[in-house]
Design an enzyme around this catalytic site. Sequence first.
Site, PDB file in Angstrom:
ATOM      1  N   ARG A 104       7.093 -15.151   3.601  1.00  0.00           N
ATOM      2  CA  ARG A 104       7.409 -15.361   5.048  1.00  0.00           C
ATOM      3  C   ARG A 104       6.191 -16.142   5.806  1.00  0.00           C
ATOM      4  NH1 ARG A 104       5.374 -10.050   4.858  1.00  0.00           N
ATOM      5  NH2 ARG A 104       3.390  -9.964   6.016  1.00  0.00           N
ATOM      6  N   GLY A 120       0.829  -1.321  -0.200  1.00  0.00           N
ATOM      7  CA  GLY A 120       0.052   0.211  -0.066  1.00  0.00           C
ATOM      8  C   GLY A 120       0.894   1.146   0.037  1.00  0.00           C
ATOM      9  N   LYS A 127      -3.771  -5.163   9.002  1.00  0.00           N
ATOM     10  CA  LYS A 127      -4.854  -6.131   9.075  1.00  0.00           C
ATOM     11  C   LYS A 127      -5.337  -6.181  10.746  1.00  0.00           C
ATOM     12  CE  LYS A 127      -3.186  -9.121   5.489  1.00  0.00           C
ATOM     13  NZ  LYS A 127      -1.967 -10.047   5.180  1.00  0.00           N
ATOM     14  N   ARG A 187      -6.487  -9.048  16.498  1.00  0.00           N
ATOM     15  CA  ARG A 187      -5.321  -8.606  16.924  1.00  0.00           C
ATOM     16  C   ARG A 187      -5.264  -7.447  17.908  1.00  0.00           C
ATOM     17  NH1 ARG A 187      -1.087  -7.812  11.658  1.00  0.00           N
ATOM     18  NH2 ARG A 187      -1.952  -9.590  10.473  1.00  0.00           N
ATOM     19  N   HIS A 202      -9.655  -8.973   0.460  1.00  0.00           N
ATOM     20  CA  HIS A 202      -8.154  -9.164   0.400  1.00  0.00           C
ATOM     21  C   HIS A 202      -8.566 -10.797   0.823  1.00  0.00           C
ATOM     22  CE1 HIS A 202      -3.906  -9.125   1.926  1.00  0.00           C
ATOM     23  NE2 HIS A 202      -4.259 -10.385   2.090  1.00  0.00           N
ATOM     24  N   ASN A 210       3.736 -12.939  -0.011  1.00  0.00           N
ATOM     25  CA  ASN A 210       4.369 -12.659   1.407  1.00  0.00           C
ATOM     26  C   ASN A 210       5.416 -13.858   1.264  1.00  0.00           C
ATOM     27  OD1 ASN A 210       3.168 -10.144   2.113  1.00  0.00           O
ATOM     28  ND2 ASN A 210       1.341 -11.289   2.142  1.00  0.00           N
TER      29      ASN A 210
HETATM   30  C1  MV4 Z   1      -5.759  -2.377  -5.033  1.00  0.00           C
HETATM   31  C2  MV4 Z   1      -7.081  -1.985  -4.689  1.00  0.00           C
HETATM   32  C3  MV4 Z   1      -8.036  -1.890  -5.768  1.00  0.00           C
HETATM   33  N1  MV4 Z   1      -7.727  -2.108  -6.965  1.00  0.00           N
HETATM   34  N2  MV4 Z   1      -5.530  -2.726  -6.347  1.00  0.00           N
HETATM   35  C4  MV4 Z   1      -3.710  -2.225  -0.628  1.00  0.00           C
HETATM   36  C5  MV4 Z   1      -2.466  -2.753  -0.231  1.00  0.00           C
HETATM   37  C6  MV4 Z   1      -1.977  -3.481  -1.364  1.00  0.00           C
HETATM   38  N3  MV4 Z   1      -1.271  -4.683  -0.930  1.00  0.00           N
HETATM   39  C7  MV4 Z   1      -2.601  -3.379  -2.521  1.00  0.00           C
HETATM   40  N4  MV4 Z   1      -3.783  -2.789  -1.948  1.00  0.00           N
HETATM   41  C8  MV4 Z   1      -4.935  -2.531  -2.969  1.00  0.00           C
HETATM   42  N5  MV4 Z   1      -4.904  -2.561  -4.045  1.00  0.00           N
HETATM   43  C9  MV4 Z   1      -6.509  -2.583  -7.304  1.00  0.00           C
HETATM   44  N6  MV4 Z   1      -6.015  -2.658  -8.468  1.00  0.00           N
HETATM   45  C10 MV4 Z   1      -7.173  -1.866  -3.199  1.00  0.00           C
HETATM   46  C11 MV4 Z   1      -6.274  -2.263  -2.360  1.00  0.00           C
HETATM   47  C12 MV4 Z   1      -6.560  -1.885  -1.015  1.00  0.00           C
HETATM   48  C13 MV4 Z   1      -6.646  -2.924  -0.120  1.00  0.00           C
HETATM   49  C14 MV4 Z   1      -6.534  -4.199  -0.422  1.00  0.00           C
HETATM   50  C15 MV4 Z   1      -6.609  -5.088   0.504  1.00  0.00           C
HETATM   51  C16 MV4 Z   1      -6.983  -4.838   1.849  1.00  0.00           C
HETATM   52  C17 MV4 Z   1      -7.205  -3.742   2.234  1.00  0.00           C
HETATM   53  C18 MV4 Z   1      -7.219  -2.681   1.191  1.00  0.00           C
HETATM   54  C19 MV4 Z   1      -7.484  -1.339   1.720  1.00  0.00           C
HETATM   55  C20 MV4 Z   1      -7.330  -0.320   0.663  1.00  0.00           C
HETATM   56  C21 MV4 Z   1      -7.062  -0.654  -0.606  1.00  0.00           C
END
Ligand code: MV4
Length: 432
Positions: free
Chosen positions: A276, A149, A221, A322, A192, A274
């Site tokens: 790990r 992020g 998380k 958590r 997620h 990840n």
């Molecule tokens: C995204 C998304 C929507 N569309 N990618 C947030 C952390 C990073 N690992 C990727 N993330 C996101 N990528 C696309 N193309 C929305 C998020 C995202 C998010 C993802 C998982 C869990 C929480 C989140 C909170 C905000 C945005």
Amino acid sequence: VIRACQKLGVRTVAVYSDADKEALHVQMADEAFHIGPPPVAQSYLNMDKITEVALEAGAQAIHPGYGLLAENAAFARRCQEKGLVFIGPKPEPMEAMGFKVKARQIMQAADVPIVPGNVEGIQDLEKAKELAQGIGYPVMVKASAGGGGIGMQIAHNEKELEQAFKMCEARAKAYFGDPSLYLEKYIEEPRHIEIQVLADNGGYTIHLNERECSVQRRHQKVIEEAPSTFVDPDLRQKMGAAAVRAAQAIGYNNAGTVEFLVDPEKNFYFLEMNTRIQVEHPVTEMTTGVDLVEWQLRIASGEPLTLKQEEIGINGHAIECRIYAEDPDKNFMPSPGKITRWQVPELEGFRADMGVYEGYTVSPYYDPLLAKFITWGETRDQAIGRMIQALESTVVDGIRTNISFHIAALKSKLFREGRTTTNFIDQLKKEE
Ligand code: MV4
């Protein structure tokens, strides 16, 4: 990690900074070595010091835990050079996943679905505009070298893309020393959902089903569970097979997790891997009966993985909350200080993995995670009920914690109905 070592009869050596003299891991290990002052650059990220201590103590292997050097390929390589076993993957698969556009290319070639977008790093705004036209707005601008992020921004139109591009470019340069970016289609209301994998050093790989981790605050998380209420057997089989292909495509070994975004139509897209063991691994342990840290140690010592994919079932439901030293009345600001009372119950189907105890002082230096509460139930409702009981009968004095948030979240209609998308925390505020 120390408990898993004890189970296998492996002796343990802890390392600690000045801030962690009284920490639980120091008390539990057979031996402990001081490695420096509180700032991590001078202690927990000091590769030379850590390998030096390992050799001095006569250790054969290093478990990096879940943060700090856990996903650092240079450290894994350093261990190899010094004749120490790094308990985790080899440096090469770690590197392959560290660079996001590279990872996207490898996943595409391995037939693992990726979020629609480009797979080459871009440094030119005009090129980005052209690509965004093809992808269709809204798009996400992300750092090629990034993850988690950082340096990530949404753009709904060309004007926003210009701003997002400049902002992400500056952040990517500052955080990762690499300004190159890539674009993805923005997925609305995603979940997620991640798949746990285990692979031995011979490349034999299995998956241990999914964890739902959509309940997050500022990319941190907060609540995780297994199985996901959103995943049906068909989707589980497809995501599991894709995660195994992902691991095999990079020659992965040891425990790892493949993260996916899942859209409301149940399309799933590779996000990152990840490399790990993760904080939330207990919910997988409680529903599969597999001790993941034990397998990390066995695999690192060269044992073949003897579990078979068809033996991995799902028994009941597990939830993890958590517990952070955070003040819910001050926008969840960290709340360090001395814990004057710490009473955690013992209940059926309740596991508390704790890093603190009564009388311990939570330092302001590190992530303020105090404990992980995990409950198991035959059904999701039973696991939720047990968690509420555990949280309500816990007493903590001296510092603030996010326990009241967990109770409100678990009692909400949204959570009860399994409507845990990444917008959950915002929606919960509206419901209240
Ligand atoms: C995204 C998304 C929507 N569309 N990618 C947030 C952390 C990073 N690992 C990727 N993330 C996101 N990528 C696309 N193309 C929305 C998020 C995202 C998010 C993802 C998982 C869990 C929480 C989140 C909170 C905000 C945005």
